[in-house]
Design a protein around this motif. Structure first.
Motif, PDB file in Angstrom:
ATOM      1  N   ARG A   8       0.913   4.078  -2.952  1.00  0.00           N
ATOM      2  CA  ARG A   8       0.611   5.490  -2.665  1.00  0.00           C
ATOM      3  C   ARG A   8       1.839   6.384  -2.822  1.00  0.00           C
ATOM      4  O   ARG A   8       1.769   7.581  -2.598  1.00  0.00           O
ATOM      5  N   LYS A   9       2.986   5.763  -3.176  1.00  0.00           N
ATOM      6  CA  LYS A   9       4.241   6.488  -3.367  1.00  0.00           C
ATOM      7  C   LYS A   9       4.642   7.282  -2.122  1.00  0.00           C
ATOM      8  O   LYS A   9       5.068   8.439  -2.203  1.00  0.00           O
ATOM      9  N   GLU A  10       4.496   6.619  -0.971  1.00  0.00           N
ATOM     10  CA  GLU A  10       4.894   7.236   0.286  1.00  0.00           C
ATOM     11  C   GLU A  10       6.420   7.324   0.351  1.00  0.00           C
ATOM     12  O   GLU A  10       7.131   6.500  -0.237  1.00  0.00           O
ATOM     13  N   LEU A  31       0.832  -1.208   0.000  1.00  0.00           N
ATOM     14  CA  LEU A  31       0.000   0.000   0.000  1.00  0.00           C
ATOM     15  C   LEU A  31       0.864   1.254   0.000  1.00  0.00           C
ATOM     16  O   LEU A  31       0.566   2.231  -0.699  1.00  0.00           O
TER      17      LEU A  31
END
Length: 284
Positions: A57-59, A53
């Protein structure tokens, strides 16, 4: 208590419901798998879910210069789960959970030393009452066998690691998003445990009930439950969050009674009430 703190309490209360499923799921998996395989498997499932996840979400993930610190967080996480699962092989659900939840003592000390969080006299009294309630709830045996002593030592070791894990989660709340932090820690924990699990591989133990139990352990009490726990740590002091989490003892005993026929004693019921009193003293 402000709205963010109330939200944090809500998160950890939901986490407790999910945590409570873990002893039953562990017992189901432990019929054919080793504690190393169960701990590694649940961390791997959680890493794939939460870490996936975070990537989707490119955290922002930890930089290479921070890998050493996260390797330590992962090791502590791996030891917490590994020791807890191993403890359940030697003693009852109530006994193992009660000792694991001496963790508020470690959390309070670490929060004071590392995070400089002040604790009032009322909170210290609450910690003492809550921990005493957990001890009563467990209904400690008057005489301990060598096997029970091994389980006790494993559970206390898990409590110490849980204390470090809790303070680490609160210390990083300003540096990383919840999903990025949790996903990285679960991944690091899985990396630590996978070689040990491979060395203790049970080729005939991977039945569908065992596999589904490990997947459920990774998805529910860990992937969702511990992520909610870490979300609570970002809003409320680590001591308060950990004390609310002690009610996994109550939930675990109730589910153990219903699903595994491990009947609680009168001391268990009294202990649950005493623990709740301690939590109220700390949380007010």
């Amino acid at each position: 208590m402000n709205s963010e703190e109330r939200r944090g309490i809500g998160f950890v209360a939901l986490a407790v419901l999910l945590f409570s499923t873990s002893p039953v799921l562990i017992r189901w998996a432990a019929g054919s798998l080793t504690s190393f395989e169960i701990a590694a498997g649940r961390l791997l499932v959680a890493a794939l879910l939460v870490g996936g996840l975070a990537l989707a979400r490119k955290e922002r993930l930890p930089a290479r210069s921070e890998w050493g610190r996260f390797a330590f967080y992962g090791l502590v996480t791996a030891l917490h789960f590994g020791l807890y699962i191993a403890a359940l092989e030697y003693t009852t659900i109530a006994h193992a959970l009660a000792l694991v939840y001496t963790a508020p003592i470690f959390v309070a000390i670490f929060s004071w030393l590392v995070l400089k969080e002040n604790l009032t006299l009322r909170k210290w009294i609450g910690i003492g009452v809550a921990v005493a309630g957990v001890a009563v709830l467990a209904g400690f045996e008057p005489t301990l066998t060598p096997r029970m002593l091994i389980g006790d030592g494993l559970a206390v070791g898990s409590a110490l690691c849980f204390g470090i894990y809790s303070v680490a989660g609160r210390s990083q709340r300003e540096r990383f998003s919840l999903i990025a932090y949790a996903g990285t820690v679960y991944t690091a924990g899985a990396i630590w445990l996978l070689p040990v699990a491979a060395a203790n591989f049970s080729p005939g133990g991977y039945s569908w009930p065992a596999i589904l139990s490990v997947v459920a352990l990774g998805a529910l009490p860990l992937g969702l439950g511990h992520t909610l726990y870490n979300a609570a740590l970002r809003r409320v002091s680590a001591t308060v969050v950990n004390l609310v989490a002690t009610q996994e003892v109550t939930g675990g005993i109730v589910l153990g009674m219903l699903m595994l026929h491990e009947m609680p004693t009168v001391a268990s019921l009294i202990g649950a009430l005493v623990t709740l009193v301690g939590i109220v003293l700390v949380a007010l």
